[in-house]
Design a protein around this motif. Structure first.
Motif, PDB file in Angstrom:
ATOM      1  N   ASP A  86       0.809  -1.219   0.000  1.00  0.00           N
ATOM      2  CA  ASP A  86       0.000   0.000   0.000  1.00  0.00           C
ATOM      3  C   ASP A  86       0.843   1.270   0.000  1.00  0.00           C
ATOM      4  O   ASP A  86       0.351   2.344  -0.338  1.00  0.00           O
ATOM      5  CB  ASP A  86      -0.947   0.004   1.205  1.00  0.00           C
ATOM      6  CG  ASP A  86      -0.219  -0.326   2.509  1.00  0.00           C
ATOM      7  OD1 ASP A  86       0.915   0.137   2.698  1.00  0.00           O
ATOM      8  OD2 ASP A  86      -0.784  -1.068   3.338  1.00  0.00           O
ATOM      9  N   ASN A  87       2.130   1.201   0.373  1.00  0.00           N
ATOM     10  CA  ASN A  87       2.990   2.386   0.398  1.00  0.00           C
ATOM     11  C   ASN A  87       3.181   3.001  -0.978  1.00  0.00           C
ATOM     12  O   ASN A  87       3.306   4.218  -1.114  1.00  0.00           O
ATOM     13  CB  ASN A  87       4.357   2.025   0.983  1.00  0.00           C
ATOM     14  CG  ASN A  87       4.378   2.145   2.495  1.00  0.00           C
ATOM     15  OD1 ASN A  87       3.663   2.953   3.050  1.00  0.00           O
ATOM     16  ND2 ASN A  87       5.170   1.324   3.153  1.00  0.00           N
ATOM     17  N   TRP A  88       3.255   2.165  -1.998  1.00  0.00           N
ATOM     18  CA  TRP A  88       3.596   2.697  -3.326  1.00  0.00           C
ATOM     19  C   TRP A  88       2.715   2.178  -4.448  1.00  0.00           C
ATOM     20  O   TRP A  88       2.970   2.455  -5.625  1.00  0.00           O
ATOM     21  CB  TRP A  88       5.053   2.392  -3.645  1.00  0.00           C
ATOM     22  CG  TRP A  88       5.377   0.915  -3.793  1.00  0.00           C
ATOM     23  CD1 TRP A  88       5.660   0.039  -2.810  1.00  0.00           C
ATOM     24  CD2 TRP A  88       5.446   0.189  -5.027  1.00  0.00           C
ATOM     25  NE1 TRP A  88       5.910  -1.204  -3.329  1.00  0.00           N
ATOM     26  CE2 TRP A  88       5.799  -1.135  -4.699  1.00  0.00           C
ATOM     27  CE3 TRP A  88       5.269   0.521  -6.374  1.00  0.00           C
ATOM     28  CZ2 TRP A  88       5.947  -2.132  -5.661  1.00  0.00           C
ATOM     29  CZ3 TRP A  88       5.425  -0.463  -7.342  1.00  0.00           C
ATOM     30  CH2 TRP A  88       5.768  -1.778  -6.992  1.00  0.00           C
ATOM     31  N   SER A  89       1.664   1.459  -4.112  1.00  0.00           N
ATOM     32  CA  SER A  89       0.836   0.854  -5.166  1.00  0.00           C
ATOM     33  C   SER A  89       0.170   1.887  -6.065  1.00  0.00           C
ATOM     34  O   SER A  89      -0.181   1.588  -7.210  1.00  0.00           O
ATOM     35  CB  SER A  89      -0.236  -0.044  -4.537  1.00  0.00           C
ATOM     36  OG  SER A  89      -1.051   0.714  -3.655  1.00  0.00           O
ATOM     37  N   ALA A  90      -0.017   3.135  -5.556  1.00  0.00           N
ATOM     38  CA  ALA A  90      -0.648   4.175  -6.373  1.00  0.00           C
ATOM     39  C   ALA A  90       0.280   5.371  -6.566  1.00  0.00           C
ATOM     40  O   ALA A  90      -0.171   6.487  -6.852  1.00  0.00           O
ATOM     41  CB  ALA A  90      -1.951   4.622  -5.717  1.00  0.00           C
ATOM     42  N   ALA A  91       1.577   5.133  -6.440  1.00  0.00           N
ATOM     43  CA  ALA A  91       2.553   6.237  -6.507  1.00  0.00           C
ATOM     44  C   ALA A  91       2.705   6.745  -7.929  1.00  0.00           C
ATOM     45  O   ALA A  91       3.210   6.036  -8.812  1.00  0.00           O
ATOM     46  CB  ALA A  91       3.895   5.769  -5.958  1.00  0.00           C
ATOM     47  N   VAL A  92       2.298   7.970  -8.128  1.00  0.00           N
ATOM     48  CA  VAL A  92       2.358   8.568  -9.468  1.00  0.00           C
ATOM     49  C   VAL A  92       3.803   8.791  -9.888  1.00  0.00           C
ATOM     50  O   VAL A  92       4.166   8.601 -11.047  1.00  0.00           O
ATOM     51  CB  VAL A  92       1.570   9.887  -9.491  1.00  0.00           C
ATOM     52  CG1 VAL A  92       1.680  10.554 -10.867  1.00  0.00           C
ATOM     53  CG2 VAL A  92       0.114   9.639  -9.128  1.00  0.00           C
ATOM     54  N   LYS A  93       4.653   9.186  -8.949  1.00  0.00           N
ATOM     55  CA  LYS A  93       6.026   9.486  -9.336  1.00  0.00           C
ATOM     56  C   LYS A  93       6.784   8.239  -9.771  1.00  0.00           C
ATOM     57  O   LYS A  93       7.771   8.336 -10.504  1.00  0.00           O
ATOM     58  CB  LYS A  93       6.757  10.188  -8.192  1.00  0.00           C
ATOM     59  CG  LYS A  93       7.087   9.335  -6.993  1.00  0.00           C
ATOM     60  CD  LYS A  93       7.888  10.156  -5.997  1.00  0.00           C
ATOM     61  CE  LYS A  93       8.272   9.365  -4.766  1.00  0.00           C
ATOM     62  NZ  LYS A  93       9.032  10.198  -3.807  1.00  0.00           N
ATOM     63  N   ILE A  94       6.297   7.063  -9.341  1.00  0.00           N
ATOM     64  CA  ILE A  94       6.922   5.819  -9.809  1.00  0.00           C
ATOM     65  C   ILE A  94       6.327   5.421 -11.146  1.00  0.00           C
ATOM     66  O   ILE A  94       7.036   4.971 -12.054  1.00  0.00           O
ATOM     67  CB  ILE A  94       6.723   4.690  -8.764  1.00  0.00           C
ATOM     68  CG1 ILE A  94       7.414   5.061  -7.459  1.00  0.00           C
ATOM     69  CG2 ILE A  94       7.258   3.362  -9.288  1.00  0.00           C
ATOM     70  CD1 ILE A  94       7.179   4.067  -6.328  1.00  0.00           C
ATOM     71  N   SER A  95       5.030   5.622 -11.305  1.00  0.00           N
ATOM     72  CA  SER A  95       4.386   5.238 -12.571  1.00  0.00           C
ATOM     73  C   SER A  95       4.837   6.099 -13.735  1.00  0.00           C
ATOM     74  O   SER A  95       4.631   5.733 -14.897  1.00  0.00           O
ATOM     75  CB  SER A  95       2.858   5.325 -12.423  1.00  0.00           C
ATOM     76  OG  SER A  95       2.445   6.664 -12.241  1.00  0.00           O
ATOM     77  N   THR A  96       5.439   7.268 -13.446  1.00  0.00           N
ATOM     78  CA  THR A  96       5.899   8.151 -14.524  1.00  0.00           C
ATOM     79  C   THR A  96       7.391   7.999 -14.821  1.00  0.00           C
ATOM     80  O   THR A  96       7.949   8.780 -15.584  1.00  0.00           O
ATOM     81  CB  THR A  96       5.604   9.612 -14.140  1.00  0.00           C
ATOM     82  OG1 THR A  96       6.193   9.906 -12.872  1.00  0.00           O
ATOM     83  CG2 THR A  96       4.098   9.851 -14.083  1.00  0.00           C
ATOM     84  N   ILE A  97       8.028   6.978 -14.214  1.00  0.00           N
ATOM     85  CA  ILE A  97       9.433   6.716 -14.548  1.00  0.00           C
ATOM     86  C   ILE A  97       9.523   6.366 -16.031  1.00  0.00           C
ATOM     87  O   ILE A  97       8.726   5.566 -16.538  1.00  0.00           O
ATOM     88  CB  ILE A  97       9.985   5.548 -13.699  1.00  0.00           C
ATOM     89  CG1 ILE A  97       9.963   5.910 -12.214  1.00  0.00           C
ATOM     90  CG2 ILE A  97      11.386   5.181 -14.121  1.00  0.00           C
ATOM     91  CD1 ILE A  97      10.380   4.760 -11.316  1.00  0.00           C
ATOM     92  N   PRO A  98      10.466   6.936 -16.764  1.00  0.00           N
ATOM     93  CA  PRO A  98      10.612   6.583 -18.177  1.00  0.00           C
ATOM     94  C   PRO A  98      10.839   5.077 -18.349  1.00  0.00           C
ATOM     95  O   PRO A  98      11.582   4.455 -17.579  1.00  0.00           O
ATOM     96  CB  PRO A  98      11.844   7.384 -18.621  1.00  0.00           C
ATOM     97  CG  PRO A  98      11.907   8.531 -17.671  1.00  0.00           C
ATOM     98  CD  PRO A  98      11.411   7.998 -16.362  1.00  0.00           C
ATOM     99  N   ASN A  99      10.149   4.485 -19.326  1.00  0.00           N
ATOM    100  CA  ASN A  99      10.273   3.061 -19.658  1.00  0.00           C
ATOM    101  C   ASN A  99       9.831   2.152 -18.513  1.00  0.00           C
ATOM    102  O   ASN A  99      10.302   1.014 -18.389  1.00  0.00           O
ATOM    103  CB  ASN A  99      11.712   2.708 -20.048  1.00  0.00           C
ATOM    104  CG  ASN A  99      12.217   3.512 -21.227  1.00  0.00           C
ATOM    105  OD1 ASN A  99      11.479   3.693 -22.205  1.00  0.00           O
ATOM    106  ND2 ASN A  99      13.437   4.013 -21.139  1.00  0.00           N
ATOM    107  N   ILE A 100       8.919   2.643 -17.689  1.00  0.00           N
ATOM    108  CA  ILE A 100       8.439   1.830 -16.576  1.00  0.00           C
ATOM    109  C   ILE A 100       7.741   0.570 -17.074  1.00  0.00           C
ATOM    110  O   ILE A 100       7.726  -0.472 -16.392  1.00  0.00           O
ATOM    111  CB  ILE A 100       7.491   2.663 -15.673  1.00  0.00           C
ATOM    112  CG1 ILE A 100       7.072   1.861 -14.423  1.00  0.00           C
ATOM    113  CG2 ILE A 100       6.250   3.089 -16.441  1.00  0.00           C
ATOM    114  CD1 ILE A 100       8.159   1.605 -13.455  1.00  0.00           C
TER     115      ILE A 100
END
Length: 926
Positions: A303-317
């Protein structure tokens, strides 16, 4: 009361952007006055800067890594408090707030919590040391936060000193449910117990059992890993490896351990599912390294990062593979979004976080979205002071809205409203304009009873201080080159299952099963797992289920034994089959043959009966003991043949009891009657005075037959009462059940047969003594042969019966019964039937008298004859025969038994009247 006081240090950003502690108020990140003040603890920055490897002076350093998502949580708290103040919930009582930045560090959080404990209206923020804090009024009444479980654990222990309620919107560690250690801690989210159980449930349903886990090396990470390990074990999921990353980015070993974790993931080619319990900035570093190494896996997000926008916007994620996670249930946040759109109009004097964000916008506004986000996260407070000079203020509405994590915003709002409802309960009959109207511990008791309406659902804290809200199952999908986080299902902690909104989302969820992540190939039904030398139960070989065992599912740990002896299973079986029930059926060829023999025997008995009935008055029939005795013997033979029917077809209790009793009693009756015949014959033709006297004593036909048969009836009655035969299932043959009759008592069975054998032996002895009777009247000789056949048959039967098993076991006894019965029947009656049908000339009274006279002359005690020849060619023989023929009218007054070459008995001739007297006695005895 005496007390000890101590002061709270402060390290803040001053208005002139120089970092020094002017007064304790500078330590606050955001504040607003009110009648009742609520504290807030949020990790607005991700790390503290440590110029030295080991601190020398007790100085709290500056922070770096501005966290947009956490900053939004502080705004959610402010928005909720303002909304409550503008409503009628508290009836004129206003809420204030003091929000502090923990910088994700326990030390910084403890300093903030220490200020919460300071006495209300204390000019020097003095925290009194007292034995009893029941009447103590601290500067705040409750606390919202902290962002991370490790920080909440430390803060909660400190706040528990005064029982100040702490409601966290994000700390999910299972240990925080322990009310002994954390009596004042509450949270508006479920415990990690439910999250780890949901993860294990997802992994199990997807068919994965060989996974990796990466967690932060702090209390939260360790507790989450421990909880997940228990849930994984319960769902037969094995953890191939566990990697722990340092909790603080400032740790010098952080990057080295990230590289080691990536190397481990790459090497474990069979592990295609990775569970990640980490903070967002840890995941960010890990994923950037994983993208460089072209790692492609399924990542299960906590739950800490499942909806983290800054991770989902990593290039080539998208190159990382599939990301599925569990997020806190979100609610309606439309009012909060409107609040964000008007945020730039709000003053920043009392909100240093907002002030810092505006400065970050000025520094990073020229960058693209992801670079802009990276720029914000990487700016330290010292760097920001240098870069903000000569920059124009810029405002971007889209950035904050794009970074909203609805679950955390919703849980933060719930935390504030839960505290507000508890305050409302305390203010019913008190003047809450006065901060000393109630104490924190009273508010704590009220908080335990609070209910909040959320999305038309009534929710409240359970006995552990948790709100059991559900989880959203979030799936990251790449659409048009952008990663979107969508909810595909809901996980209900109460029911422990997934709820799908529609079939399309369910299909997306089920598509995860296409990926394999197992240590060994799945074992098919009919196989079981055999664990090899590995310490993991998920690494195994697939072996076939042995005979009489089965498995009907994949990856069975063991094969089930077929339920009972009536079922069987071959090797590599997926089910059990009912064993074939075997018994000697009517349609069996051998049974048909035996029935034919029995039927033929019945026909033979009936034929003999007809023959004897039609020749009732002939000498042969009369010499057989009379019609009554013959009928009884023939009836017993009929019953013996009939008893064989009960040995065929499916055994029943009635058949098992009937067949042996019927056979035993019938045979005893038959042999008893034949014994009487043997006695009668021997009595008629014996000239031994001693034997004559003995035979006269024992020769009592009716009592003898009744007694001999009655003894057998008693034996069978006791047998049927005390150890009755019963139907038994014989499992000695694989895959087959033999239905057979268990005799109940082998001793009783032996006694019954032994008694028949004893009667037969006595009959044999008497018949053997009369074997030299006249040839045409020699019934004793045939009785002897019949008894010999009986003995031979049953002597052979005993070892054959003892060594035979299977459905043809009853056939063995039928054969012996038929042989013995046929032997006695044929030896007793067929010679007589032969005489009646084919030797009618000998079946006359004169012929029988002639034979009797001849035998009497041989056996008379007054005659000593060694041999008499009746050769038809000898004239002297004819003369003797003619002279002694009772039908010869020319016979003179004296009948002389004289043989050429022999002298007369006692030197004289027997008178005619004496010879007739002897003959008459023989005839009368017959």
């Amino acid at each position: 009361m005496a007390f000890v006081s101590f002061l709270i240090p402060c390290f803040v950003i001053s208005t002139d952007m120089a970092f020094s502690c002017q007064n304790t108020d500078d330590f606050v990140g955001a504040s607003s006055p009110g009648d009742i003040v609520i504290g807030g603890l949020f990790a607005v920055h991700s790390e503290m800067l440590h110029p030295e490897e080991h601190p020398i002076k007790p100085v709290i350093q500056n922070c770096a890594g501005f966290e947009i998502q956490i900053f939004l949580q502080t705004l959610a708290m402010i928005h909720a408090i303002e909304t409550i103040n503008n409503s009628t919930l508290l009836s004129g009582v206003t809420l204030g707030y003091e929000i502090y930045d923990t910088c994700a560090e326990v030390t910084k959080a403890m300093a903030s919590a220490l200020r919460f404990l300071a006495k209300f209206n204390s000019s020097e923020d003095i925290v009194e040391f007292k034995c009893n804090y029941s009447d103590y009024i601290p500067r705040i009444k409750a606390v919202t936060g902290a962002s991370y479980s490790e920080v909440s654990m430390a803060v909660s222990r400190l706040l528990a000193l005064q029982l100040i309620p702490q409601v966290s919107p994000a700390s999910s560690a299972e240990i925080l449910s322990d009310k002994i250690r954390f009596p004042s801690f509450f949270r508006t989210i479920p415990s990690d117990f439910h999250q780890t159980r949901a993860m294990a449930h997802l992994i199990c349903e997807s068919g994965w059992n060989w996974i990796g886990v990466i967690a932060t090396d702090d209390d939260n990470g360790r507790f989450a890993l421990e909880s997940f390990g228990v849930q994984a074990m319960a769902n037969n999921v094995c953890i191939a490896f566990k990697e722990m990353l340092p909790a603080y980015l400032s740790d010098n070993t952080f990057h080295t351990k990230v590289d080691h974790a990536i190397e481990k993931i790459v090497k474990e080619t069979r592990v295609n599912v990775i569970v990640v319990f980490m903070r967002q900035f840890h995941v960010l570093k890990l994923f950037k390294k994983a993208i460089e190494r072209n790692v492609n896996k399924i990542w299960i997000a906590s739950d800490n990062w499942s909806a983290a926008v800054k991770i989902s916007t990593i290039p080539n994620i998208g190159q990382l593979g599939t990301i599925v996670g569990f997020g806190f249930k979100s609610g309606d946040i439309s009012t909060f979004q409107r609040f964000l759109r008007n945020l730039h109009e709000k003053p920043t004097d009392n909100n240093k976080f907002l002030h810092e964000y505006i400065m970050l916008l000025s520094v990073c506004a020229h960058l693209e979205y992801h670079d802009f986000q990276t720029c914000i996260s990487n700016q330290s407070q010292d760097d920001l002071l240098q870069n903000v000079e000569n920059k124009h203020q810029v405002w971007r509405d889209d950035f904050l809205n794009a970074n909203i994590e609805p679950g955390f915003i919703h849980s933060t709002t719930l935390a504030v409203y839960a505290i507000a409802h508890a305050i409302k309960g305390q203010c019913k009959d008190r003047n809450c304009k006065d901060p000393s109207a109630f104490t924190p511990w009273e508010l704590l008791e009220e908080l335990k009873k609070v209910t909040v309406i959320d999305d038309d659902k009534v929710i409240k804290f359970d006995s552990n201080g948790d709100m059991r809200t559900s989880y959203d199952v979030l799936l990251w999908k790449e659409i048009n080159g952008h990663m979107e986080i969508t909810s595909v299902a809901e996980y209900d902690p109460e029911k422990g299952g997934f709820i799908f909104e529609d079939e399309e989302k369910k299909k997306e969820f089920l598509d995860l099963k296409k990926v394999q992540s197992t240590c060994s190939q799945h074992c098919r039904p009919g196989q079981m797992k055999k664990v090899t030398g590995s310490r993991h139960t998920c690494c195994y070989e697939c072996v076939y289920c042995p005979e009489n065992h089965y498995s009907n599912q994949t990856d069975m740990d063991y094969c089930y034994l077929c339920n009972n002896k009536t079922y069987w299973a071959p090797i590599n079986s997926t089910t059990c089959y009912r064993k074939t029930i075997h018994f000697l059926t009517w349609t069996d060829w051998f049974a048909i043959f035996l029935l034919f023999l029995s039927a033929f025997g019945v026909v033979l008995v009936l034929s003999i009966t007809v023959i004897f009935t039609r020749n009732l008055n002939t000498p042969v029939v009369k010499a057989s003991g009379g019609l009554t005795l013959c009928y009884i013997i023939l009836f017993s033979h009929f019953l013996i043949f009939l008893s064989t029917v009960f040995f065929i077809d499916e055994p029943t209790e009635f058949k098992c009891k009937t067949r042996q009793a019927l056979f035993g009693i019938s045979f005893a009756l038959c042999v008893s009657c034949i014994l009487i015949k043997s006695l009668k014959i021997l009595l008629a033709f014996s000239f031994d005075p001693k034997l004559q006297n003995f035979l006269k004593c024992v020769y009592k036909p009716v009592p003898t037959v009744v007694t001999c048969t009655g003894i057998q009836v008693i034996i069978c009655t006791f047998w049927l009462i005390f150890r009755t035969p019963f139907v038994k299932q014989n499992f000695s043959i694989p895959r087959t059940i033999i239905l057979e009759c268990d005799e109940g008592s082998i001793v009783a069975f032996g006694i019954m047969l032994g008694y028949i054998a004893a009667l037969a032996f006595i009959c044999f002895i008497f018949a053997f003594k009369g074997r030299k009777l006249p040839e045409n009247y020699n019934e004793a000789k045939f009785i002897t042969f019949g008894m010999l056949i009986y003995f031979i048959a049953w002597i052979v039967f005993i070892p054959v019966y003892a060594t035979t098993f299977g459905k043809y076991l009853p056939a063995v006894e039928i054969i012996v019964v038929l042989i013995s019965n046929y032997g006695i029947l044929c030896c007793t009656f067929l010679p007589k039937c032969y005489i009646i049908i084919y030797k009618q000339e000998t079946n006359t009274k004169s012929a029988f008298l002639k034979m009797i006279y001849t035998y009497s002359s041989k056996s008379a005690g007054s005659v000593a004859v060694s041999q008499i020849s009746l050769d038809s060619k000898s004239s002297s023989s004819r003369a003797i025969s003619d002279s002694c023929n009772p039908e010869n009218n020319s016979a003179n007054g004296n009948c002389h038994f004289q043989v050429p070459g022999h002298r007369l008995i006692k030197g004289k001739v027997l008178p005619k009247n004496t010879a007739r007297t002897v003959i008459r006695k023989r005839l009368s005895s017959i």
